[in-house]
Design an enzyme around this catalytic site. Structure first.
Site, PDB file in Angstrom:
ATOM      1  N   LEU A  84       0.855  -1.188   0.000  1.00 11.29           N
ATOM      2  CA  LEU A  84       0.000   0.000   0.000  1.00 11.29           C
ATOM      3  C   LEU A  84       0.890   1.236   0.000  1.00 11.29           C
ATOM      4  CD1 LEU A  84      -2.797  -0.761   2.643  1.00 11.29           C
ATOM      5  CD2 LEU A  84      -3.170  -0.291   0.218  1.00 11.29           C
ATOM      6  N   ASP A  85       0.516   2.255  -0.770  1.00  9.24           N
ATOM      7  CA  ASP A  85       1.269   3.506  -0.755  1.00  9.24           C
ATOM      8  C   ASP A  85       1.249   4.104   0.652  1.00  9.24           C
ATOM      9  OD1 ASP A  85       1.866   3.474  -3.497  1.00  9.24           O
ATOM     10  OD2 ASP A  85      -0.039   4.413  -4.000  1.00  9.24           O
TER      11      ASP A  85
END
Length: 245
Positions: free
Chosen positions: A45-46
């Site tokens: 996930l960013d």
């Protein structure tokens, strides 16, 4: 004296990743909290994104590969009127809507969203971990270099509009592996003729695992016995547990 390497724990931790941490940093904090010797996660996930990070401990790391191929679910918030180089709020604005832009019509938005359901073609963003000549694309992007990227086919099983006030919209998306929600936001904005980028992203599903069963990092750290948050190997969804010697 030998360095202590942690406990040989086996199981899956459903972690609600906080905003601002990379997936690996969140994983390592959870691993230290559990005092686990071995850990891995099943899909990045960013840092600006939040939500479900499936963390595998010990023998459960053997299912990481299979989970990377799993379908995902997301809740995304789009901001209309501006496009950024990264596709999200952390980037620099590279395009704006005309000055007379007064917001998106909900009917027009619903029509555009319907065009993205099913199998679509996506060009991966430069700000991604995909590698070229052994170096991730985001390193080229940070140096101001843009490379040609081949389009990929991804599948959006579902895309539902939850709300729209003209300048922002919230959508729920169920999609195949490899789908970039930042690129989807850009493409939706371009299709509407006004540009768009993500201001929030929350992962809600990874294969059979749901955010509903996840625990926040702070809550995990506050538990008297954090190991109790682990999903044991014998309680993994049917067909998911790896075959172990």
């Amino acid at each position: 004296m030998a360095k202590r390497r942690g406990l040989m724990l086996d199981g899956v931790l459903l972690l609600d990743k906080p905003e601002g941490l990379s997936s690996n940093h969140a994983l390592q904090r959870a691993r230290r909290t559990l005092d686990a010797a071995k850990a891995g996660h099943t899909g990045t996930l960013d840092p600006f994104a939040t939500g479900l990070l499936v963390c595998c401990m010990g023998k459960a790391t053997k299912l990481s590969g299979a989970m990377l191929n799993a379908d995902k679910g997301y809740r995304a918030t789009l901001r209309f009127g501006e496009e950024t180089d990264s596709g999200d709020l952390t980037g620099h604005i590279v395009a704006r809507a005309p000055q007379d832009f007064a917001g998106v019509d909900e009917t027009a938005l619903r029509d555009v969203l319907s065009r993205f359901r099913g199998t679509i073609s996506q060009v991966p963003p430069m700000y991604s971990a995909l590698k070229r000549d052994g170096k991730p694309l985001y390193e080229y992007a940070r140096a101001g270099v843009e490379l040609e990227r081949e389009a990929r086919e991804v599948t959006l099983h579902r895309i539902d509009l939850l709300s729209c006030d003209g300048m922002t919209a919230v959508i729920d998306v169920a999609c195949s592996k490899g789908t970039y929600l930042r690129t989807l936001a850009q493409d939706i904005g371009r299709a509407l003729g006004c540009h768009a980028h993500l201001t929030a992203l929350r992962r809600t599903q990874v294969g059979p695992f749901s955010l509903d069963g996840a625990i926040a990092l702070e809550a995990l750290q506050a538990l008297p016995d954090p190991k109790r948050a682990l999903l044991p190997m014998n309680e993994l969804p049917a067909g998911l547990a790896p075959v172990l010697p």
